[in-house]
Design a protein around this motif. Structure first.
Motif, short mmCIF file in Angstrom:
data_model
loop_
_atom_site.label_atom_id
_atom_site.label_comp_id
_atom_site.label_asym_id
_atom_site.label_seq_id
_atom_site.Cartn_x
_atom_site.Cartn_y
_atom_site.Cartn_z
N TYR A 15 -3.25 -5.69 -3.46
CA TYR A 15 -4.21 -4.70 -3.33
C TYR A 15 -5.78 -4.82 -4.10
CZ TYR A 15 -3.17 -3.50 1.48
OH TYR A 15 -2.39 -3.23 2.78
N SER A 23 1.01 -1.35 0.12
CA SER A 23 0.17 0.22 0.39
C SER A 23 0.80 1.20 -0.13
CB SER A 23 -1.26 0.04 1.00
OG SER A 23 -0.31 -0.33 2.69
N GLU A 65 -1.69 7.16 7.70
CA GLU A 65 -2.70 6.18 7.49
C GLU A 65 -4.43 5.89 8.25
OE1 GLU A 65 -2.33 5.46 4.01
OE2 GLU A 65 -0.30 5.86 4.01
N VAL A 85 -8.58 -1.73 3.77
CA VAL A 85 -7.48 -1.51 3.03
C VAL A 85 -7.33 0.07 3.17
CG1 VAL A 85 -8.60 -3.04 1.28
CG2 VAL A 85 -9.34 -0.91 1.28
N SER A 97 1.19 3.69 -3.19
CA SER A 97 -0.27 5.18 -2.92
C SER A 97 1.08 6.55 -2.57
CB SER A 97 -0.87 5.43 -2.08
OG SER A 97 -0.32 4.52 -0.99
N VAL A 152 -4.83 3.93 -0.63
CA VAL A 152 -5.23 3.21 -1.38
C VAL A 152 -6.11 3.25 -2.62
CG1 VAL A 152 -5.13 0.72 -2.23
CG2 VAL A 152 -3.45 1.28 -0.26
#
Length: 293
Positions: A221, A102, A164, A237, A106, A241
């Motif tokens: 992912y 991830s 995140e 998730v 990203s 992402v």
């Protein structure tokens, strides 16, 4: 009783191993063969061990020699890194970096592009894996540094880098998910054991419920989100992402803030920072500073 190890003797030992013999090592070191032989005997004497088995004109590393070879490589590399670090020269060599998939997808493209521009003499090798795999790889020196998802063990130094936010996702027609009971009949889709986000999902569901759920384990992912969109199950998730895959139709369901908000730290071995890792850490700090403006 074994005495102290002479660093020059270690360098000579390493050259003999790399070149495959006394004569070639002497040529590389600009020494006479008798001097190289003397150095090897001094090293064996100071340590009280046999480093080579001698078969006529050939040398074969003993098991003890194999063990010393690893330490000699590390000590010589540290010496070269220390010289480069204090001389102010631009870092060079190989940076073995790890990251969650991830984070790599990203967060890292811009950072790694800037690193490549600023430090063209550093060759960067990126390895992706779960949180636990990356932590162990740094501890075992298979990686120099890594971007992970949880506070690291004490043996590792770290700095927080990215924030995140995690979200549960389902197919677009799934009813709202506000509590674990709302996904009673749904399958879970997640990375294999060792994934920090999988552990968050387990905490939200509770261990007993989590252990009874049908589980589809995937390593990408893109595959996870595609399966969720098709109605295969639900997954947890990072929203970063999801933002890179806006064309995929899934429904987001928020988690409690205490579970949803996580930090991505950069970790390295405490007390062993190399010039490439120091350069990466400095660049990361500048990116964080710019992001706060």
């Amino acid at each position: 009783m074994a005495g102290p190890i002479n660093f020059t003797d270690l360098q000579v030992f390493r050259s003999v191993v790399e070149e495959g013999g006394i004569v070639k090592a002497a040529r590389k070191l600009h020494r006479v063969p008798s001097n190289v032989s003397k150095r090897i005997k001094q090293l064996e004497s100071s340590m009280g061990v046999t480093l080579f088995h001698r078969d006529r004109q050939r040398l074969h590393l003993s098991p003890t020699g194999e063990l010393l070879r690893g330490y000699a490589d590390r000590l010589v590399q540290l010496s070269e890194e220390a010289r480069a670090a204090v001389s102010g020269a631009n870092p060079r060599g190989l940076l073995k970096l790890g990251a969650l998939e991830s984070t790599a997808a990203s967060r890292l493209p811009g950072l790694l592009a800037a690193f490549h521009r600023q430090y063209p003499d550093v060759r960067l090798e990126l390895t992706m894996g779960t949180n636990d795999f990356l932590v162990q790889a740094v501890v075992d020196r298979r990686l120099d540094a890594a971007f992970i998802a949880e506070p690291p063990a004490r043996i590792l130094a770290h700095m927080p880098v990215f924030r995140e936010r995690l979200a549960l996702i389902s197919s677009p027609d799934h009813p709202p998910i506000k509590r674990p009971q709302d996904i009673k009949s749904a399958s879970l889709i997640a990375f294999p054991d060792g994934c920090a986000y999988r552990r968050v999902l387990q905490r939200w569901l509770g261990h007993d419920v989590f252990s009874t759920k049908r589980m589809l384990e995937l390593g990408s992912y893109h595959a996870i989100i595609a399966c969720v969109a098709s109605g295969t199950g639900v997954a947890l998730v990072p929203e970063s992402v999801l933002d890179t895959m806006a064309q995929t139709s899934v429904r987001r369901h928020p988690l409690p803030k205490t579970l949803a908000d996580m930090s991505t730290p950069l970790v390295w071995r405490d007390g062993e920072i190399s010039p490439p890792v120091l350069a990466l850490r400095t660049l990361v700090a500048s990116f964080k500073k710019a992001a706060r403006r």
